[in-house]
Design a protein around this motif. Sequence first.
Motif, short mmCIF file in Angstrom:
data_model
loop_
_atom_site.label_atom_id
_atom_site.label_comp_id
_atom_site.label_asym_id
_atom_site.label_seq_id
_atom_site.Cartn_x
_atom_site.Cartn_y
_atom_site.Cartn_z
N GLY A 124 -5.34 -4.57 3.02
CA GLY A 124 -5.94 -5.70 2.29
C GLY A 124 -4.90 -6.69 1.79
O GLY A 124 -5.16 -7.89 1.71
N ASN A 125 -3.72 -6.17 1.46
CA ASN A 125 -2.63 -7.03 0.98
C ASN A 125 -1.85 -7.67 2.13
O ASN A 125 -0.91 -8.42 1.89
CB ASN A 125 -1.66 -6.23 0.10
N GLY A 126 -2.22 -7.33 3.38
CA GLY A 126 -1.55 -7.92 4.53
C GLY A 126 -0.24 -7.27 4.92
O GLY A 126 0.51 -7.82 5.72
N VAL A 127 0.05 -6.11 4.36
CA VAL A 127 1.31 -5.42 4.67
C VAL A 127 1.17 -4.64 5.98
O VAL A 127 2.11 -4.59 6.78
CB VAL A 127 1.71 -4.48 3.52
N LEU A 128 0.00 -4.03 6.21
CA LEU A 128 -0.24 -3.24 7.41
C LEU A 128 -1.43 -3.80 8.18
O LEU A 128 -2.29 -4.47 7.60
CB LEU A 128 -0.56 -1.78 7.05
N ALA A 129 -1.44 -3.52 9.47
CA ALA A 129 -2.59 -3.86 10.32
C ALA A 129 -2.91 -2.65 11.17
O ALA A 129 -2.01 -1.94 11.60
CB ALA A 129 -2.26 -5.07 11.19
N THR A 130 -4.20 -2.42 11.41
CA THR A 130 -4.63 -1.30 12.24
C THR A 130 -5.07 -1.84 13.59
O THR A 130 -5.88 -2.76 13.67
CB THR A 130 -5.79 -0.53 11.58
N VAL A 131 -4.51 -1.25 14.64
CA VAL A 131 -4.89 -1.62 16.00
C VAL A 131 -5.50 -0.37 16.64
O VAL A 131 -4.83 0.67 16.70
CB VAL A 131 -3.67 -2.11 16.81
N HIS A 132 -6.73 -0.47 17.09
CA HIS A 132 -7.43 0.67 17.68
C HIS A 132 -6.61 1.22 18.86
O HIS A 132 -6.23 0.49 19.75
CB HIS A 132 -8.83 0.27 18.13
N GLY A 133 -6.34 2.51 18.81
CA GLY A 133 -5.58 3.16 19.87
C GLY A 133 -4.09 3.17 19.65
O GLY A 133 -3.36 3.90 20.32
N LYS A 134 -3.59 2.34 18.74
CA LYS A 134 -2.15 2.28 18.47
C LYS A 134 -1.79 2.76 17.08
O LYS A 134 -0.64 3.08 16.81
CB LYS A 134 -1.63 0.85 18.65
N GLY A 135 -2.74 2.76 16.16
CA GLY A 135 -2.45 3.15 14.78
C GLY A 135 -2.11 1.95 13.92
O GLY A 135 -2.42 0.81 14.27
N ARG A 136 -1.44 2.22 12.84
CA ARG A 136 -1.09 1.15 11.90
C ARG A 136 0.32 0.63 12.19
O ARG A 136 1.23 1.41 12.48
CB ARG A 136 -1.16 1.66 10.47
N THR A 137 0.46 -0.66 12.06
CA THR A 137 1.78 -1.27 12.23
C THR A 137 2.10 -2.14 11.02
O THR A 137 1.19 -2.61 10.33
CB THR A 137 1.84 -2.15 13.50
N VAL A 138 3.37 -2.35 10.79
CA VAL A 138 3.82 -3.21 9.70
C VAL A 138 3.65 -4.65 10.16
O VAL A 138 4.12 -5.02 11.24
CB VAL A 138 5.31 -2.93 9.36
N CYS A 139 2.94 -5.46 9.37
CA CYS A 139 2.78 -6.87 9.76
C CYS A 139 3.42 -7.82 8.75
O CYS A 139 3.50 -9.01 9.01
CB CYS A 139 1.32 -7.21 10.02
N ALA A 140 3.90 -7.30 7.63
CA ALA A 140 4.64 -8.11 6.66
C ALA A 140 5.42 -7.17 5.76
O ALA A 140 4.98 -6.05 5.49
CB ALA A 140 3.70 -8.97 5.83
N LEU A 141 6.57 -7.60 5.32
CA LEU A 141 7.36 -6.79 4.40
C LEU A 141 6.89 -7.07 2.98
O LEU A 141 6.70 -8.22 2.60
CB LEU A 141 8.84 -7.11 4.54
N PRO A 142 6.69 -6.01 2.18
CA PRO A 142 6.27 -6.23 0.79
C PRO A 142 7.33 -7.03 0.04
O PRO A 142 8.52 -6.97 0.36
CB PRO A 142 6.17 -4.81 0.22
N ALA A 143 6.90 -7.77 -0.96
CA ALA A 143 7.79 -8.66 -1.71
C ALA A 143 9.00 -7.92 -2.27
O ALA A 143 10.13 -8.37 -2.11
CB ALA A 143 7.02 -9.34 -2.83
N HIS A 144 8.79 -6.76 -2.92
CA HIS A 144 9.93 -6.08 -3.52
C HIS A 144 10.83 -5.44 -2.47
O HIS A 144 12.01 -5.25 -2.68
CB HIS A 144 9.49 -5.04 -4.56
N THR A 145 10.30 -5.15 -1.26
CA THR A 145 11.12 -4.60 -0.19
C THR A 145 11.93 -5.70 0.46
O THR A 145 13.08 -5.51 0.82
CB THR A 145 10.23 -3.90 0.87
N ALA A 146 11.32 -6.88 0.61
CA ALA A 146 12.00 -7.99 1.26
C ALA A 146 13.21 -8.46 0.46
O ALA A 146 14.19 -8.91 1.01
CB ALA A 146 11.04 -9.14 1.48
N ARG A 147 13.14 -8.36 -0.87
CA ARG A 147 14.23 -8.81 -1.73
C ARG A 147 15.47 -7.92 -1.65
O ARG A 147 16.57 -8.37 -1.82
CB ARG A 147 13.77 -8.87 -3.18
N SER A 148 15.27 -6.61 -1.42
CA SER A 148 16.42 -5.71 -1.50
C SER A 148 17.25 -5.67 -0.26
O SER A 148 17.04 -6.22 0.74
CB SER A 148 15.94 -4.30 -1.86
#
Length: 148
Positions: A124-148
Amino acid sequence: MPEASPRGTYLVIAEALRSEIQAQGGMETLPSEADLMDSHRVSRNTIRRALKVLEADGVVESAPGIGWRVVRGGDRRSLAERMTDVIQEDSLSVGDAYPSESKLCERFGASRTAVRRVLAQMEGNGVLATVHGKGRTVCALPAHTARS
């Protein structure tokens, strides 16, 4: 007909649990509330009052999806924070596969329901996306992760 419990029974149970935690140094989680009710022969409300006393003293904490766990000097972050930090800890970047539900349950010692709830929040926050047959993938880095 069973006899009524004397006042302060929850305090007696809290002290018994405190002693048990201290005696068993490696205790990670407490038995379920139902198990505590059976072993002490009291109501759920009495058990919850005893656990709240221990929580106020910093001995135990409620962990959603896990139950009541003993507070040690370790990681006290929420499951959502720890699961979000997986991206940084595992050096994942946008497009990389995110770990499966079962691996996350095992890694954090949490229930599948709790893990699914956090995964839905991350989607919901746009950090992960689910693709049927592939599982979840990272679609954006969280704000606190991107800073470090």
